[in-house]
Scaffold this motif. Structure first.
Motif, PDB file in Angstrom:
ATOM      1  N   ARG A 100       0.812  -1.220   0.000  1.00 43.21           N
ATOM      2  CA  ARG A 100       0.000   0.000   0.000  1.00 43.21           C
ATOM      3  C   ARG A 100       0.846   1.271   0.000  1.00 43.21           C
ATOM      4  O   ARG A 100       0.477   2.288   0.561  1.00 43.21           O
ATOM      5  N   LYS A 101       1.989   1.200  -0.661  1.00 44.93           N
ATOM      6  CA  LYS A 101       2.897   2.353  -0.679  1.00 44.93           C
ATOM      7  C   LYS A 101       2.354   3.526  -1.500  1.00 44.93           C
ATOM      8  O   LYS A 101       2.857   4.639  -1.380  1.00 44.93           O
ATOM      9  N   LYS A 102       1.344   3.293  -2.319  1.00 39.85           N
ATOM     10  CA  LYS A 102       0.741   4.409  -3.052  1.00 39.85           C
ATOM     11  C   LYS A 102      -0.014   5.342  -2.108  1.00 39.85           C
ATOM     12  O   LYS A 102      -0.230   6.510  -2.415  1.00 39.85           O
ATOM     13  N   GLU A 103      -0.413   4.830  -0.964  1.00 41.22           N
ATOM     14  CA  GLU A 103      -1.144   5.626   0.015  1.00 41.22           C
ATOM     15  C   GLU A 103      -0.229   6.245   1.064  1.00 41.22           C
ATOM     16  O   GLU A 103      -0.650   7.133   1.802  1.00 41.22           O
ATOM     17  N   LEU A 104       1.012   5.763   1.140  1.00 37.45           N
ATOM     18  CA  LEU A 104       1.903   6.132   2.231  1.00 37.45           C
ATOM     19  C   LEU A 104       3.224   6.688   1.714  1.00 37.45           C
ATOM     20  O   LEU A 104       3.646   6.383   0.600  1.00 37.45           O
ATOM     21  N   VAL A 105       3.869   7.504   2.538  1.00 36.73           N
ATOM     22  CA  VAL A 105       5.150   8.135   2.198  1.00 36.73           C
ATOM     23  C   VAL A 105       6.221   7.623   3.152  1.00 36.73           C
ATOM     24  O   VAL A 105       6.003   7.592   4.373  1.00 36.73           O
ATOM     25  N   TYR A 106       7.357   7.232   2.603  1.00 39.42           N
ATOM     26  CA  TYR A 106       8.485   6.791   3.426  1.00 39.42           C
ATOM     27  C   TYR A 106       9.114   8.018   4.084  1.00 39.42           C
ATOM     28  O   TYR A 106       9.432   9.002   3.419  1.00 39.42           O
TER      29      TYR A 106
END
Length: 240
Positions: A100-106
């Motif tokens: 779900r990295k499209k929803e989250l920022v590293y």
């Protein structure tokens, strides 16, 4: 009437040196005239004043806040409402987070703050919260600079928790709630009793005072909710 006898052969042409001096003199006169007749813009005056202030003013005072609990009273019920409004659907585990990295920022890499070694969370936030964390770190740097305090980075101790993380925490920490704000990627913790030196170490209480001013301002601007956590030694922050 007899015309005067002008002998052009007697008029000497200026030398290159004389010409250069005349030209330079004319340029100086025109520049002076322009300076006298031109009014500087407001932006130029403001910029000039800001530069002068940064270079000549004495360091700003460190004031802190009168009372930490009173300044940062935003409890679980207030923060969870914002977390549910701005956050993602709770992440089940590490594999779910990877998907779900499209929803989250590293958020583990930044010059403005240091992320601690995380054992019960992962360094991801929703974009809105990521911007808030970056702005807090930058404002902290700016405040240290104008107060004449050596640069130190904030330390982020907790970020996004998965459902599995929360279940694990509840076995050891009675304060860990099943409906944690950290589940939604909107919330992070910044410790107030440890900092990461950039130039040289500074007393923790001094840095805590500066940090409290920054967080008070962010809260007053309605950028976030903040809870002063005594036992955990951190500010618990949720984006608004």
């Amino acid at each position: 009437m007899k015309k005067p006898d002008i002998k052009f052969s007697n008029i000497k042409a200026p030398t290159k040196r004389q010409f250069a001096l005349w030209f330079f003199g004319i340029v100086v006169v025109l520049a002076a005239a322009k300076r006298l007749t031109t009014t500087p813009s407001t932006a130029e005056l403001v910029e000039s004043a800001e530069v002068t202030t940064l270079r000549t003013d004495a360091p700003h005072r460190i004031l802190s806040v009168p009372n930490y609990n009173a300044a940062f009273p935003d409890n679980q019920s207030v923060q969870i409402a914002a977390a549910e409004q701005w956050g993602v659907r709770p992440v089940q585990n590490r594999e779910d987070a990877e998907a779900r990295k499209k929803e989250l920022v590293y958020v583990a890499a930044s010059p403005y703050y240091h992320v601690d070694k995380l054992s019960n969370s992962i360094p991801y936030l929703v974009p809105r919260a990521s911007v808030l964390l970056q702005d807090i770190g930058q404002a902290f740097y700016d405040s240290l600079y104008v107060k004449g305090v050596p640069l130190n980075q904030l330390i982020v101790t907790s970020v996004l928790r998965t459902v599995d993380d929360v279940a694990k925490l509840q076995r050891h920490n009675l304060n860990a709630t099943e409906r944690s704000c950290h589940l939604f990627g909107t919330t992070f913790d910044i410790c107030y009793n440890r900092y990461h030196p950039v130039t040289q170490p500074v007393r923790d209480d001094t840095l805590k005072w500066v940090l409290s001013e920054v967080l008070r301002d962010m809260r007053q601007q309605e950028r976030c909710y903040v809870k002063y956590e005594v036992k955990q030694g951190c500010f618990h922050i949720t984006v608004r």
